[in-house]
Motif scaffolding. Structure first.
Motif, PDB file in Angstrom:
ATOM      1  N   LEU A  81      46.908  52.753  -3.645  1.00  9.40           N
ATOM      2  CA  LEU A  81      46.895  53.837  -4.733  1.00  9.40           C
ATOM      3  C   LEU A  81      47.791  53.732  -5.956  1.00  9.40           C
ATOM      4  CD1 LEU A  81      45.666  55.414  -2.091  1.00  9.40           C
ATOM      5  CD2 LEU A  81      46.556  57.414  -2.954  1.00  9.40           C
ATOM      6  N   ARG A  86      48.162  62.905  -4.308  1.00  8.91           N
ATOM      7  CA  ARG A  86      48.872  62.963  -5.356  1.00  8.91           C
ATOM      8  C   ARG A  86      50.000  64.274  -5.513  1.00  8.91           C
ATOM      9  NH1 ARG A  86      49.934  60.128  -9.955  1.00  8.91           N
ATOM     10  NH2 ARG A  86      50.912  61.025 -11.678  1.00  8.91           N
ATOM     11  N   PRO A 109      43.519  49.918  -6.174  1.00  9.55           N
ATOM     12  CA  PRO A 109      43.374  51.073  -6.725  1.00  9.55           C
ATOM     13  C   PRO A 109      42.273  51.709  -7.604  1.00  9.55           C
ATOM     14  CG  PRO A 109      45.584  50.177  -7.037  1.00  9.55           C
ATOM     15  CD  PRO A 109      44.724  48.984  -6.546  1.00  9.55           C
ATOM     16  N   GLY A 145      52.222  49.737  -1.057  1.00 11.46           N
ATOM     17  CA  GLY A 145      51.501  49.896  -2.537  1.00 11.46           C
ATOM     18  C   GLY A 145      51.458  48.661  -3.069  1.00 11.46           C
ATOM     19  N   GLU A 180      50.139  54.145  -0.359  1.00 10.33           N
ATOM     20  CA  GLU A 180      49.020  53.566   0.255  1.00 10.33           C
ATOM     21  C   GLU A 180      48.494  54.443   1.557  1.00 10.33           C
ATOM     22  OE1 GLU A 180      49.597  49.965   2.979  1.00 10.33           O
ATOM     23  OE2 GLU A 180      50.479  49.543   1.083  1.00 10.33           O
ATOM     24  N   ALA A 208      40.153  52.985  -4.663  1.00 11.13           N
ATOM     25  CA  ALA A 208      40.693  53.909  -3.760  1.00 11.13           C
ATOM     26  C   ALA A 208      40.160  55.330  -3.577  1.00 11.13           C
ATOM     27  CB  ALA A 208      42.245  53.953  -4.081  1.00 11.13           C
ATOM     28  N   GLU A 209      39.735  55.971  -4.826  1.00  9.42           N
ATOM     29  CA  GLU A 209      39.325  57.143  -4.650  1.00  9.42           C
ATOM     30  C   GLU A 209      37.893  57.305  -3.993  1.00  9.42           C
ATOM     31  OE1 GLU A 209      38.460  60.900  -7.848  1.00  9.42           O
ATOM     32  OE2 GLU A 209      38.972  59.037  -8.499  1.00  9.42           O
ATOM     33  N   LEU A 240      38.729  56.693   0.060  1.00  6.35           N
ATOM     34  CA  LEU A 240      39.225  57.799   0.600  1.00  6.35           C
ATOM     35  C   LEU A 240      38.384  58.926   0.693  1.00  6.35           C
ATOM     36  CD1 LEU A 240      42.818  57.446  -0.868  1.00  6.35           C
ATOM     37  CD2 LEU A 240      42.199  56.892   1.405  1.00  6.35           C
ATOM     38  N   ILE A 244      41.594  62.180  -3.249  1.00  4.24           N
ATOM     39  CA  ILE A 244      42.926  61.291  -3.726  1.00  4.24           C
ATOM     40  C   ILE A 244      43.943  62.422  -4.426  1.00  4.24           C
ATOM     41  CG2 ILE A 244      41.807  60.662  -5.882  1.00  4.24           C
ATOM     42  CD1 ILE A 244      43.095  57.884  -5.518  1.00  4.24           C
TER      43      ILE A 244
END
Length: 224
Positions: A196, A35, A17, A109, A175, A20-21, A24, A31
């Motif tokens: 995530l 969400r 996590p 996840g 994820e 992740a941002e 991606l 991200i």
């Protein structure tokens, strides 16, 4: 028929996590868009969780709203929605990355899961057809010993990615991951898993009826 690849876990890049941002973002997926899609899916599932609604209503509503919101959000980034064979996906401007949405199992996840998630319900012929080339490519690379072992510093690979979610007891686990193939409607393993942070219970007001469930599949029977 494609064959499952064996022992995929050591060959899977798991993006945690904290990274992740950024990862991606290199694919072109904010991200925040993910969400928003999950939050709206959660809200719609709760709206259809009252006793007078069918018990399948929460799961189906969650999937529909998540798909629609994700595609709407990514269209702002110049991605394009497509519905080939009635399979709703969204495609990046370069047409090198495609993203679909699928309900996953409890391993969704979880960065410590050795195998990663399975599809909550087996995928149909449209998904198998869409992933046929990808399955063949990774299978041949595995057999010949030429399969690339991706690292965090490598460019994210192209292909058919999935936003995988699981509505667990404490919230929505999620994820964004790239499978190495599909066999008999089920994922055979993962090339990259971008895990995530979960959408937790403290961000929602109630628990819908689809805990432990995912998207829905239908068997259509002719009327005799």
């Amino acid at each position: 028929m494609s064959q499952p690849l064996h022992d995929p876990a050591p060959r899977t890049l798991v993006v945690h996590p904290a990274d992740a941002e950024e990862y991606l973002g290199r694919i072109g997926i904010p991200i925040g868009s993910i969400r928003v899609a999950l939050e709206r899916g959660e809200t719609r599932a709760m709206e259809n969780s009252a006793p007078e609604y069918p018990r399948t209503g929460a799961g189906l509503s969650r999937w529909i709203e998540t798909v629609g919101t994700l595609r709407r959000e990514l269209m702002r980034e110049d991605w394009n929605p497509q519905d080939q064979l009635n399979r709703p996906i969204v495609v990046n401007p370069q047409r090198t990355v495609r993203v679909a949405v699928v309900g996953g199992t409890e391993a969704t996840g979880d960065p410590l899961s050795e195998e990663g998630p399975k599809a909550q319900r087996r995928r149909g012929p449209a998904t198998e057809q869409a992933l046929a080339g990808q399955t063949q490519l990774f299978l041949i690379a595995e057999i010949t010993g030429s399969a690339q072992r991706y690292t965090l510093s490598d460019p994210p690979p192209n292909g058919d990615w999935f936003l995988v979610y699981h509505r667990g007891e404490q919230g929505v686990q999620v994820e964004v991951s790239l499978p190495n193939g599909l066999s008999q409607g089920q994922f055979t393993g993962w090339v990259v898993r971008v895990v995530l942070p979960p959408l937790t219970e403290d961000s929602v007001d109630a628990r819908p009826q689809d805990i432990g469930g995912g998207d829905l599949g239908f068997d259509v029977q002719p009327i005799s």
